[in-house]
Design a protein around this motif. Structure first.
Motif, PDB file in Angstrom:
ATOM      1  N   PRO A 255     -14.119  18.314 -18.100  1.00 38.10           N
ATOM      2  CA  PRO A 255     -13.613  18.148 -16.734  1.00 38.10           C
ATOM      3  C   PRO A 255     -14.669  17.700 -15.736  1.00 38.10           C
ATOM      4  O   PRO A 255     -14.345  17.443 -14.573  1.00 38.10           O
ATOM      5  CB  PRO A 255     -13.096  19.547 -16.390  1.00 38.10           C
ATOM      6  CG  PRO A 255     -13.937  20.458 -17.206  1.00 38.10           C
ATOM      7  CD  PRO A 255     -14.237  19.722 -18.487  1.00 38.10           C
ATOM      8  N   GLY A 256     -15.930  17.611 -16.174  1.00 36.47           N
ATOM      9  CA  GLY A 256     -16.986  17.151 -15.289  1.00 36.47           C
ATOM     10  C   GLY A 256     -17.652  18.284 -14.527  1.00 36.47           C
ATOM     11  O   GLY A 256     -17.299  19.458 -14.643  1.00 36.47           O
TER      12      GLY A 256
ATOM     13  N   THR B 179     -18.164  20.604 -11.875  1.00 35.51           N
ATOM     14  CA  THR B 179     -17.141  21.102 -10.960  1.00 35.51           C
ATOM     15  C   THR B 179     -17.637  22.287 -10.157  1.00 35.51           C
ATOM     16  O   THR B 179     -18.377  23.135 -10.660  1.00 35.51           O
ATOM     17  CB  THR B 179     -15.892  21.520 -11.775  1.00 35.51           C
ATOM     18  OG1 THR B 179     -15.501  20.429 -12.625  1.00 35.51           O
ATOM     19  CG2 THR B 179     -14.741  21.869 -10.867  1.00 35.51           C
TER      20      THR B 179
ATOM     21  N   HIS C 185     -17.635  18.347  -7.982  1.00 30.70           N
ATOM     22  CA  HIS C 185     -16.337  17.963  -7.425  1.00 30.70           C
ATOM     23  C   HIS C 185     -15.365  19.145  -7.463  1.00 30.70           C
ATOM     24  O   HIS C 185     -15.642  20.184  -8.057  1.00 30.70           O
ATOM     25  CB  HIS C 185     -15.768  16.720  -8.116  1.00 30.70           C
ATOM     26  CG  HIS C 185     -15.570  16.834  -9.599  1.00 30.70           C
ATOM     27  ND1 HIS C 185     -15.802  15.800 -10.465  1.00 30.70           N
ATOM     28  CD2 HIS C 185     -15.154  17.854 -10.387  1.00 30.70           C
ATOM     29  CE1 HIS C 185     -15.531  16.166 -11.696  1.00 30.70           C
ATOM     30  NE2 HIS C 185     -15.133  17.401 -11.676  1.00 30.70           N
TER      31      HIS C 185
ATOM     32  N   HIS D 213      -9.712  18.330  -8.691  1.00 31.22           N
ATOM     33  CA  HIS D 213     -10.081  17.041  -9.281  1.00 31.22           C
ATOM     34  C   HIS D 213     -10.323  17.197 -10.774  1.00 31.22           C
ATOM     35  O   HIS D 213      -9.848  16.393 -11.585  1.00 31.22           O
ATOM     36  CB  HIS D 213     -11.325  16.499  -8.583  1.00 31.22           C
ATOM     37  CG  HIS D 213     -11.763  15.145  -9.052  1.00 31.22           C
ATOM     38  ND1 HIS D 213     -11.359  13.981  -8.443  1.00 31.22           N
ATOM     39  CD2 HIS D 213     -12.562  14.765 -10.092  1.00 31.22           C
ATOM     40  CE1 HIS D 213     -11.882  12.938  -9.071  1.00 31.22           C
ATOM     41  NE2 HIS D 213     -12.623  13.398 -10.077  1.00 31.22           N
ATOM     42  N   ALA D 214     -11.068  18.233 -11.143  1.00 27.60           N
ATOM     43  CA  ALA D 214     -11.350  18.481 -12.563  1.00 27.60           C
ATOM     44  C   ALA D 214     -10.075  18.761 -13.341  1.00 27.60           C
ATOM     45  O   ALA D 214      -9.914  18.310 -14.480  1.00 27.60           O
ATOM     46  CB  ALA D 214     -12.316  19.654 -12.688  1.00 27.60           C
TER      47      ALA D 214
ATOM     48  N   GLN E 224      -7.177  17.611 -12.945  1.00 29.53           N
ATOM     49  CA  GLN E 224      -6.412  16.392 -13.226  1.00 29.53           C
ATOM     50  C   GLN E 224      -6.767  15.821 -14.596  1.00 29.53           C
ATOM     51  O   GLN E 224      -5.910  15.277 -15.298  1.00 29.53           O
ATOM     52  CB  GLN E 224      -6.667  15.343 -12.139  1.00 29.53           C
ATOM     53  CG  GLN E 224      -6.090  15.692 -10.782  1.00 29.53           C
ATOM     54  CD  GLN E 224      -6.464  14.671  -9.714  1.00 29.53           C
ATOM     55  OE1 GLN E 224      -7.212  13.726  -9.958  1.00 29.53           O
ATOM     56  NE2 GLN E 224      -5.947  14.861  -8.517  1.00 29.53           N
ATOM     57  N   VAL E 225      -8.044  15.946 -14.971  1.00 29.25           N
ATOM     58  CA  VAL E 225      -8.484  15.430 -16.262  1.00 29.25           C
ATOM     59  C   VAL E 225      -7.854  16.239 -17.386  1.00 29.25           C
ATOM     60  O   VAL E 225      -7.363  15.692 -18.387  1.00 29.25           O
ATOM     61  CB  VAL E 225     -10.021  15.464 -16.373  1.00 29.25           C
ATOM     62  CG1 VAL E 225     -10.481  14.768 -17.645  1.00 29.25           C
ATOM     63  CG2 VAL E 225     -10.664  14.811 -15.153  1.00 29.25           C
TER      64      VAL E 225
ATOM     65  N   LYS F  48      -4.041  15.547 -17.692  1.00 30.33           N
ATOM     66  CA  LYS F  48      -3.765  14.245 -18.307  1.00 30.33           C
ATOM     67  C   LYS F  48      -3.640  14.368 -19.819  1.00 30.33           C
ATOM     68  O   LYS F  48      -2.719  13.801 -20.425  1.00 30.33           O
ATOM     69  CB  LYS F  48      -4.873  13.252 -17.951  1.00 30.33           C
ATOM     70  CG  LYS F  48      -4.745  11.895 -18.645  1.00 30.33           C
ATOM     71  CD  LYS F  48      -5.883  10.959 -18.262  1.00 30.33           C
ATOM     72  CE  LYS F  48      -5.773   9.630 -18.989  1.00 30.33           C
ATOM     73  NZ  LYS F  48      -6.857   8.694 -18.589  1.00 30.33           N
TER      74      LYS F  48
ATOM     75  N   SER G 134     -13.579  12.413 -21.010  1.00 30.22           N
ATOM     76  CA  SER G 134     -13.936  12.863 -19.674  1.00 30.22           C
ATOM     77  C   SER G 134     -13.149  12.009 -18.696  1.00 30.22           C
ATOM     78  O   SER G 134     -12.300  11.202 -19.099  1.00 30.22           O
ATOM     79  CB  SER G 134     -15.445  12.699 -19.434  1.00 30.22           C
ATOM     80  OG  SER G 134     -15.787  11.323 -19.468  1.00 30.22           O
ATOM     81  N   GLU G 135     -13.426  12.151 -17.432  1.00 30.03           N
ATOM     82  CA  GLU G 135     -12.720  11.365 -16.423  1.00 30.03           C
ATOM     83  C   GLU G 135     -12.876   9.871 -16.659  1.00 30.03           C
ATOM     84  O   GLU G 135     -11.964   9.079 -16.407  1.00 30.03           O
ATOM     85  CB  GLU G 135     -13.239  11.738 -15.035  1.00 30.03           C
ATOM     86  CG  GLU G 135     -12.554  11.006 -13.896  1.00 30.03           C
ATOM     87  CD  GLU G 135     -13.099  11.420 -12.540  1.00 30.03           C
ATOM     88  OE1 GLU G 135     -12.509  11.010 -11.523  1.00 30.03           O
ATOM     89  OE2 GLU G 135     -14.112  12.138 -12.497  1.00 30.03           O
ATOM     90  N   GLU G 136     -14.031   9.463 -17.172  1.00 28.61           N
ATOM     91  CA  GLU G 136     -14.322   8.042 -17.384  1.00 28.61           C
ATOM     92  C   GLU G 136     -13.695   7.507 -18.668  1.00 28.61           C
ATOM     93  O   GLU G 136     -13.719   6.295 -18.905  1.00 28.61           O
ATOM     94  CB  GLU G 136     -15.839   7.817 -17.438  1.00 28.61           C
ATOM     95  CG  GLU G 136     -16.566   8.083 -16.130  1.00 28.61           C
ATOM     96  CD  GLU G 136     -16.745   9.569 -15.837  1.00 28.61           C
ATOM     97  OE1 GLU G 136     -16.717  10.371 -16.808  1.00 28.61           O
ATOM     98  OE2 GLU G 136     -16.930   9.933 -14.652  1.00 28.61           O
TER      99      GLU G 136
END
Length: 239
Positions: free
Chosen positions: A193-194, A196, A206, A210-211, A213-214, A217, A232-234
């Motif tokens: 999730p990055g 966070t 972040h 926001h995290a 959302q990943v 998904k 990851s988000e990317e």
């Protein structure tokens, strides 16, 4: 109605993922080691009109707690459409590989790795009954062996030994489980999730929303979605 269970869902990323899945029409079970905190999280969500939610006392380090949680879920639904293995604890950053006490590794693995295995095995019969299900194992770029070995990586000097090892093990578990379930309708992925803003990071990075959302998904993939991968988000993350 689709059903999701999130471990460690009374706060942070888990709580935000629950809110987003509720908004997407799921019924969400909030797994929480502390029953009172789980009930508080449930009440907070219901207060904003998200009523299809139920707190479940769930300590991923306890066979008995996980067994009871399965029975609670079964009382409402025979199937589970998504399992988010989110519960985790951080490393002591002062520990070095050559001197870290073995019990420090064991206590962290109890939640971060064995907890994932225990919870997944217990809920797998319910996941098998769904027309299509997703398992999200919350990982971290810290657990990427490729990135950890790359001097050019921005976090190359960050080496929390127990946490790094636990997330690398989660990634290996993801690969093995996805292979076992390759001919089923269950998708299994590791998701980062990055960085966070949670208790882990002293609230830097972040937002948990926001995290989340990943995670969401990959908890709501279509039938032709990916499995056995690390995201990851990317997008895809190297193992």
């Amino acid at each position: 109605m689709k059903y999701a269970l999130i471990t460690g869902a009374n706060k942070g990323i888990g709580y935000e993922a629950a809110q987003q899945l509720l908004q997407a029409g799921y019924f969400v079970f909030l797994g929480s080691r502390d029953a009172a905190k789980g009930q508080q999280a449930q009440q907070q969500l219901q207060a904003v009109g998200l009523s299809q939610v139920q707190a479940v006392e769930l300590d991923v380090t306890s066979d008995e707690s996980v067994r009871r949680a399965v029975e609670v879920v079964r009382q409402r639904t025979p199937q589970l459409d998504a399992l988010l293995n989110n519960a985790g604890i951080p490393s002591n950053l002062a520990h070095q590989p050559s001197t870290i006490p073995l019990d420090a590794i064991e206590s962290l693995f109890a939640t971060n790795f064995y907890g994932v295995v225990r919870t997944t095995q217990a809920f797998l019969p319910l996941l098998r009954l769904a027309p299509q299900a997703c398992i999200v194992n919350v990982s971290s770029s810290i657990g990427s062996l490729t990135l950890q070995a790359d001097p050019a990586w921005e976090y190359y000097q960050v080496k929390p030994v127990a946490y790094t090892t636990s997330k690398a093990m989660v990634n290996a578990w993801t690969i093995c489980l996805a292979y076992e379930l390759r001919d089923t309708a269950i998708k299994v992925n590791s998701v980062n999730p990055g960085y966070t803003a949670t208790d882990f990071t002293r609230h830097q990075g972040h937002s948990p929303a926001h995290a989340a959302q990943v995670l969401v998904k990959y908890a709501t993939l279509p039938p032709d979605g990916p499995t056995g991968q690390f995201f990851s988000e990317e997008g895809p993350t190297p193992w």
